[in-house]
Every structure is written in C-alpha cells, then in structure tokens.
Design a protein around this motif. Structure first.
Motif, PDB file in Angstrom:
ATOM      1  N   UNK A 217      19.996  74.892  31.985  1.00 25.48           N
ATOM      2  CA  UNK A 217      19.046  75.505  31.049  1.00 25.48           C
ATOM      3  C   UNK A 217      19.395  75.271  29.586  1.00 25.48           C
ATOM      4  N   UNK A 218      19.981  74.123  29.271  1.00 24.64           N
ATOM      5  CA  UNK A 218      20.381  73.857  27.886  1.00 24.64           C
ATOM      6  C   UNK A 218      19.265  73.227  27.061  1.00 24.64           C
ATOM      7  N   UNK A 219      18.177  72.803  27.706  1.00 26.01           N
ATOM      8  CA  UNK A 219      17.050  72.188  27.005  1.00 26.01           C
ATOM      9  C   UNK A 219      15.817  73.009  27.333  1.00 26.01           C
ATOM     10  N   UNK A 220      15.268  73.699  26.353  1.00 28.16           N
ATOM     11  CA  UNK A 220      14.142  74.563  26.671  1.00 28.16           C
ATOM     12  C   UNK A 220      13.454  75.128  25.457  1.00 28.16           C
ATOM     13  N   UNK A 221      12.576  76.089  25.712  1.00 24.79           N
ATOM     14  CA  UNK A 221      11.797  76.710  24.641  1.00 24.79           C
ATOM     15  C   UNK A 221      11.374  78.100  25.083  1.00 24.79           C
ATOM     16  N   UNK A 222      11.101  78.956  24.116  1.00 21.67           N
ATOM     17  CA  UNK A 222      10.457  80.229  24.400  1.00 21.67           C
ATOM     18  C   UNK A 222       8.949  79.977  24.453  1.00 21.67           C
ATOM     19  N   UNK A 223       8.353  80.241  25.591  1.00 19.77           N
ATOM     20  CA  UNK A 223       6.908  80.033  25.757  1.00 19.77           C
ATOM     21  C   UNK A 223       6.408  81.067  26.756  1.00 19.77           C
ATOM     22  N   UNK A 224       5.718  82.080  26.253  1.00 14.45           N
ATOM     23  CA  UNK A 224       5.298  83.204  27.090  1.00 14.45           C
ATOM     24  C   UNK A 224       4.131  82.820  27.995  1.00 14.45           C
ATOM     25  N   UNK A 225       4.134  83.328  29.239  1.00 12.92           N
ATOM     26  CA  UNK A 225       2.954  83.144  30.091  1.00 12.92           C
ATOM     27  C   UNK A 225       1.802  84.009  29.570  1.00 12.92           C
TER      28      UNK A 225
END
Length: 367
Positions: free
Chosen positions: A153-161
């Motif tokens: 999980x080192x590559x990601x973003x905050x993106x809410x459903x």
C-alpha cells in the motif's frame, strides 16, 4: 437496516448495513448508476458466488453488468493490475460522472478505488464489500492503494466512495478463517476506543462469527460508526486521530512482510497478533497492567486468532522485524509513531519509541 453517515465537507456518503442489499442493487444505488451498462470489478472467488445474483438484480432494473474479473489475492494490487483495469475502464467509456462498482474484499476495493482516483483525474465508485474485514474497515474512509516492491500500500490516494453497501448475506459464503481475520478489526475498535464494545464482544463474539444476523449487524454498525467518526475528524491522517486506526498494524505489517504477504498470515491475523504485541509492549512500558494486556490476548485467542509470534515459525530476529517497519507509511522525519494503550478503550500515538527497544522486545517474544 443500519445506516451510518460518513460526514465529510461536501463529500458525505452513507454506509448501509443489512441483509439482502444486493437483491435491490439498482434501487439502492439510485441515480449513481446513470447508464444502462454498469462496470463491476471483482475477483474469481467472489464472482463464483455473486456474479449471477448481481447480474439478475441489475437486469430487473434493465441494466447490464459488465465485468473485470481478477485473480484473488494481493498480486492483483500491482502496477500491471492497475494498468489492465484502467485500460478496461477506458474501453468501457467510463466518464468522470460515472460510478464503478467494487465487489469484493479489501484488495478489490483498494485496486478499484485507486483506479477511479486517477482515471480522468477522478471518477466515482461504489463499495460492495464482501468480507467482514472490508465491511468494517477498508471499504470506509477512502484509502486506496496498490503495492510496491518495497512494501504494501505504498502507492495510493485518498478517494472516497460515493456509497458503501455492506450486505451481510455475502458473509455467508466467506470461509471461517477469513471471517475470523475480519473479526480482528472488529475487536480493534473496542480496544482502541470503546471498552463497552470490547466487553460486549466478549459475550457475543461467537454469535458474530456464527453470522447471527442481529449480533453481526450490531458489530458491523458499531465498528463502521467508530471509523466514520474518526475519518470525519481526520480524513487524511494529518492530526493523528486517524492514525489510531493503525492499532496493531505496525507490528502486523512487519509480520506480514516477513511471511511474504501470503496466506501464511492473513492481514487480519497479522493485525490480531499486532494488537497483542502492542498491548504487551504497552505493559512493558508500564502504560497498562499485565492483566489488561492478558485480556486483549485472551479476547483474540478466544476466537482462534494468533497471539504468539513463535507459532509462525519465523527464521528471523527482532531486528529484522523492526527493519520492516522502516518502510511504514507513517514514518515522518525519520521516526515512526506507534499506537499504544493506556488502557482498554484508550489508545494513543507514542512518538518516543526507539526501534532498538522494539527489536529487543520482539526478540523476547520470539524466544
């Protein structure tokens, strides 16, 4: 049905918890499904049980399900897996105002959510979590990610459903081991901030694991409500409040890394063992009593989750496990905060923990 709002400025959404939600999928999603073709991401195992019911539910509303089915497991959360998914979404003509459905556990939610975060600078998605762990934790809060060679999980973003539909019926097909692994995250909410819930689980945990509807809905709803409160206060983990949700994860991720992020130790099992270690380390620092640490370990052992490192038969020492923690996403300015306990229901972030001391503690646990 329990309905838990996740209150965020301009981006609030609901988590609905009940049996039978997938039977009425189109009406539950409403205007979020604005086209006749509905893109759905899932894995082989989930598709085996739920592809036909989802297709039938959508067909009753004159909608067609189109599927991107991946192999199960963390291997799907790779650059290659992300590229294949994005290319498929583009082939389907997904636009920024559309919504993609993530039907599955945490891997599917992470992969789909991250793809939707970057596709055309962000399109919508709907979480349909089918594991207990995903229903109480990963489907809520907007953390999305893929894995890297250096760690998980080192590559990601905050993106809410835009919506989360936790259909408790999907848990009926979940293997018992996966159910127990998800239950670790349920216990976590009691240990970190709700001693009354911890006590309730002591009397009802077996009913939850037996999938008895009333107990299961209460456990899921209480867990989601706890997470929703924390996410609303600290969406992007900047104040330290949301970091409390990582109770057990720093130790657990190190153990997962040492076991190769494999079925040898499921994520929830790592979290369970990590919580025991966090409690014992808290007792070692005289923050809680040994009896409280034993209560945490006892609650986890009572449902068949691991409580001792030595049962993993690792070929390493405490220093090697501590070294895995250097890749933790919470590293800041060269220091790693640990989530420790002042008591059951009273977690806090400790910023004065030396990894050398953690390594020594882990050596004691390994011995």
């Amino acid at each position: 049905m329990a309905v838990i709002p996740v209150e965020l400025a301009g981006r609030s959404y609901e988590v609905r918890i009940a049996r039978g939600l997938l039977d009425n999928l189109a009406s539950e999603c409403g205007e979020l499904l604005r086209k006749d073709r509905v893109p759905i991401v899932t894995d082989v195992n989930v598709a085996r049980h739920w592809r036909e019911p989802v297709e039938s539910a959508l067909a009753r509303a004159d909608k067609e399900a189109v599927w991107h089915v991946v192999d199960p497991g963390e291997g799907a959360k790779s650059w290659q897996g992300l590229e294949r998914l994005i290319d498929w979404l583009l082939e389907q003509g997904v636009e920024r105002g559309d919504h993609v459905i993530a039907l599955g556990g945490g891997v599917i939610g992470d992969l789909t959510g991250f793809a939707c975060a970057v596709l055309k600078r962000g399109c919508g998605f709907i979480q349909l979590p089918t594991t207990l762990l995903a229903q109480v934790d990963s489907s809520v809060g907007g953390k999305t990610a893929i894995n890297a060679g250096a760690g998980k999980n080192l590559i990601g973003a905050f993106h809410q459903p835009s919506l989360v539909l936790a259909d408790l019926t999907t848990l009926d097909t979940l293997p018992d081991r996966e159910m127990r692994a998800g239950y670790a995250e349920v216990i976590k909410y009691g240990v970190l901030g709700d001693s009354a819930f911890f006590d309730w689980l002591a009397g009802h945990g077996k009913s939850v694991l037996a999938r008895e509807s009333e107990a299961l809905e209460h456990a899921v709803a209480t867990s989601v409500a706890a997470k929703a409160r924390i996410v609303a206060e600290d969406e992007r983990e900047t104040s330290g409040t949301r970091a409390l949700l990582n109770l057990g994860h720093t130790f657990g991720h190190a153990l997962e890394a040492e076991t190769g992020f494999s079925d040898r130790l499921l994520h929830g099992e790592g979290v369970a063992l990590g919580m025991v270690l966090a409690a014992r380390y808290s007792a070692r620092r005289n923050l809680i009593s040994d009896s409280d640490a034993d209560r945490v370990a006892g609650a986890i052992a009572a449902v068949g989750l691991p409580t001792e490192i030595r049962t993993l038969d690792l070929d390493c020492d405490g220093r090697k496990l501590a070294d895995h923690m250097l890749h933790d996403k919470k590293m800041d300015g060269g220091t790693l905060p640990f989530i420790l306990l002042r008591g059951i229901g009273d977690a806090f972030m400790a910023r004065d923990v030396e990894l050398a001391d953690v390594a020594e503690f882990l050596d004691e646990q390994l011995g």
